[in-house]
Design a protein around this motif. Structure first.
Motif, short mmCIF file in Angstrom:
data_model
loop_
_atom_site.label_atom_id
_atom_site.label_comp_id
_atom_site.label_asym_id
_atom_site.label_seq_id
_atom_site.Cartn_x
_atom_site.Cartn_y
_atom_site.Cartn_z
N ARG A 160 58.22 21.29 38.56
CA ARG A 160 57.20 21.64 38.88
C ARG A 160 56.18 21.71 37.72
N PRO A 161 54.86 21.62 37.96
CA PRO A 161 53.84 21.67 36.83
C PRO A 161 53.91 23.16 36.22
N ARG A 162 53.49 23.39 34.87
CA ARG A 162 53.14 24.47 34.12
C ARG A 162 51.91 25.35 35.07
N GLY A 163 51.28 24.71 35.37
CA GLY A 163 50.09 25.44 36.31
C GLY A 163 50.42 25.90 37.59
N GLY A 164 51.43 25.70 38.05
CA GLY A 164 51.89 26.13 39.43
C GLY A 164 53.48 26.60 39.31
N PRO A 165 53.76 27.58 38.70
CA PRO A 165 55.25 28.10 38.14
C PRO A 165 55.87 28.70 39.50
N SER A 166 57.28 28.61 39.48
CA SER A 166 57.78 28.75 40.36
C SER A 166 57.86 30.47 40.67
N ARG A 167 58.56 30.86 41.80
CA ARG A 167 58.48 32.41 41.92
C ARG A 167 59.36 33.10 40.80
N GLU A 168 60.09 32.59 40.27
CA GLU A 168 61.14 33.36 39.25
C GLU A 168 60.29 33.46 38.07
N LYS A 169 59.27 32.88 37.74
CA LYS A 169 58.39 33.00 36.54
C LYS A 169 57.46 34.12 36.68
N SER A 171 57.35 37.40 37.20
CA SER A 171 57.56 38.51 36.85
C SER A 171 57.11 38.38 35.36
N ASP A 172 57.47 37.28 34.50
CA ASP A 172 57.15 37.37 33.13
C ASP A 172 55.46 37.37 33.24
N ILE A 173 54.91 36.63 34.04
CA ILE A 173 53.26 36.55 33.87
C ILE A 173 52.66 37.92 34.29
N ARG A 174 53.27 38.63 35.12
CA ARG A 174 52.77 40.01 35.23
C ARG A 174 53.03 40.79 34.26
N GLN A 175 53.88 40.76 33.59
CA GLN A 175 54.23 41.55 32.37
C GLN A 175 52.94 41.20 31.07
N LEU A 176 52.80 39.78 31.24
CA LEU A 176 51.88 39.40 30.14
C LEU A 176 50.32 39.93 30.73
N VAL A 177 50.13 40.04 31.88
CA VAL A 177 48.89 40.52 32.40
C VAL A 177 48.64 42.09 31.98
N ASN A 178 49.74 42.87 32.21
CA ASN A 178 49.85 44.15 31.91
C ASN A 178 49.82 44.53 30.54
N GLU A 184 41.05 47.72 33.46
CA GLU A 184 41.73 48.06 34.69
C GLU A 184 41.26 47.13 35.83
N GLU A 185 39.69 46.74 35.87
CA GLU A 185 39.36 45.71 36.59
C GLU A 185 39.63 44.35 36.70
N MET A 186 39.91 44.00 35.45
CA MET A 186 40.24 42.71 35.05
C MET A 186 41.75 42.64 35.45
N ARG A 187 42.45 43.56 35.03
CA ARG A 187 44.01 43.48 35.35
C ARG A 187 44.25 43.43 36.74
N GLU A 188 43.62 44.35 37.69
CA GLU A 188 43.83 44.14 39.00
C GLU A 188 43.15 42.90 39.76
N PHE A 189 42.38 42.32 38.96
CA PHE A 189 42.01 40.91 39.69
C PHE A 189 42.94 39.87 39.45
N LEU A 190 43.62 39.96 38.15
CA LEU A 190 44.61 38.95 37.75
C LEU A 190 45.83 39.02 38.64
N LEU A 191 46.24 40.55 38.86
CA LEU A 191 47.60 40.91 39.55
C LEU A 191 47.43 40.45 41.16
N SER A 192 46.36 40.69 41.44
CA SER A 192 46.12 40.34 43.11
C SER A 192 46.15 38.65 43.05
N SER A 193 45.53 38.09 42.05
CA SER A 193 45.66 36.56 42.21
C SER A 193 47.11 35.99 41.93
N ILE A 194 47.86 36.65 41.21
CA ILE A 194 49.45 36.29 41.04
C ILE A 194 50.04 36.54 42.51
N ASP A 195 49.87 37.80 43.24
CA ASP A 195 50.17 38.10 44.26
C ASP A 195 49.72 37.14 45.49
#
Length: 311
Positions: A160-169, A171-178, A184-195
């Protein structure tokens, strides 16, 4: 310049590996001279050092690429070369045609594709020239995505391409965002995008194809006389995946150019793009390429801010 001994191939291979992994131009030039004795090297200078490869230009005619340290980089380098060979003659746009390959260590060389990188001339183009170039880029992506059957491309071991990570990855990306986004507003935008991306993984799959994986202005070669697409380079992140991924980088940086590409691609393929999904892919593209270099972090945050306010 010393000659490698043929009396002990294991020692020879170890010596070449040590020289290549040093990554200095002189050492890489030495390897080329030893493995290609008929090629007289008059000039050699670096033209790029990414996360995966070191690249040098020789005699202003050839480009030689050497994988960085690590088995993973060498494996992806091998995949890239196999794909490039399989793509010969399958796209209108010029691609690197491998002419030289290392005998005792992985490296490759090809004739330089003439032209300038899009990143160096993009701001100088007229609206008409940009529109035509966007159409050229869309045609290239359409041809690439359909150049090989998925089953054949999968035989090269593509992931899979790095720009389209698997579900297993995720959690690490959410930790990066936090960790990296105190606002808070930017963080919520990014977390909602991940969701949203995680939800998209469970939806009907978008069209799949052979992806370039790193389709950005630094890898797009333009003819300076015509301002038309002349070539595409660096297939180090070639992958199988959602065709959205190859538009995500452009969408994050230059929405108008990306939209022109998407419109032409839709005309050629019948694929209808969702800008909401493209925004999500743009966010994921940036977050999965996060880098510790402070300058790159600043630039990445600027792109994410553009996506956050994009309507």
């Amino acid at each position: 310049m010393k000659e490698w001994s043929n009396e002990n191939p294991a020692v020879e291979q170890q010596s070449v590996r040590r020289v290549v992994e040093d990554n200095s131009v002189e050492n890489l030039r030495e390897v080329i001279g030893q493995e290609l004795p008929d090629l007289i090297v008059h000039d050699a200078h670096p033209i790029g050092e990414g996360a995966d490869n070191t690249t040098i230009e020789v005699n202003r005619e050839y480009v030689f690429r050497f994988p960085r340290k690590g088995r993973e980089h060498r494996h992806s380098f091998e995949e890239e070369n196999k794909v490039l060979k399989a793509l010969r003659g399958k796209t209108t746009t010029r691609l690197p045609e491998i002419e030289f390959e290392g005998k005792t260590y992985q490296w490759s060389g090809y004739k330089k594709i003439p032209g300038v990188q899009l990143k160096d001339v993009k701001e100088e183009l007229t609206d008409t020239q940009r529109e035509q170039l966007a159409k050229d880029a869309a045609l290239f992506l359409f041809e690439l995505h359909n150049a090989l059957p998925i089953s054949e491309a999968a035989e090269f071991g593509l992931k899979r391409p790095r720009g389209g990570p698997s579900r297993e990855k995720l959690s690490d990306i959410r930790q990066l965002v936090n960790r990296e986004f105190p606002d808070e507003e930017m963080r919520e935008f990014l977390l909602s995008s991940i969701d949203r991306y995680e939800h998209m993984l469970g939806e009907a799959s978008p069209p799949q194809g052979l992806l370039h994986g790193d389709f950005h202005p630094g890898n797009i070669v333009v003819n300076p006389d015509t301002n038309r697409l002349n070539g595409v380079i660096d297939f180090g992140e070639v992958a199988i995946g959602d065709v959205y991924v190859d538009f995500a980088y452009q969408f994050a940086r230059d929405k108008d150019f990306a939209k022109a590409m998407m419109e032409e691609y839709s005309r050629l393929s019948g694929v209808e793009f969702s800008e909401d999904k493209m925004k999500v892919y743009g966010v994921m593209r940036i977050l999965t390429h996060w880098h510790g270099d402070p300058k790159r972090v600043v630039r990445a945050k600027q792109w994410l801010e553009k996506l956050a306010v994009m309507v």
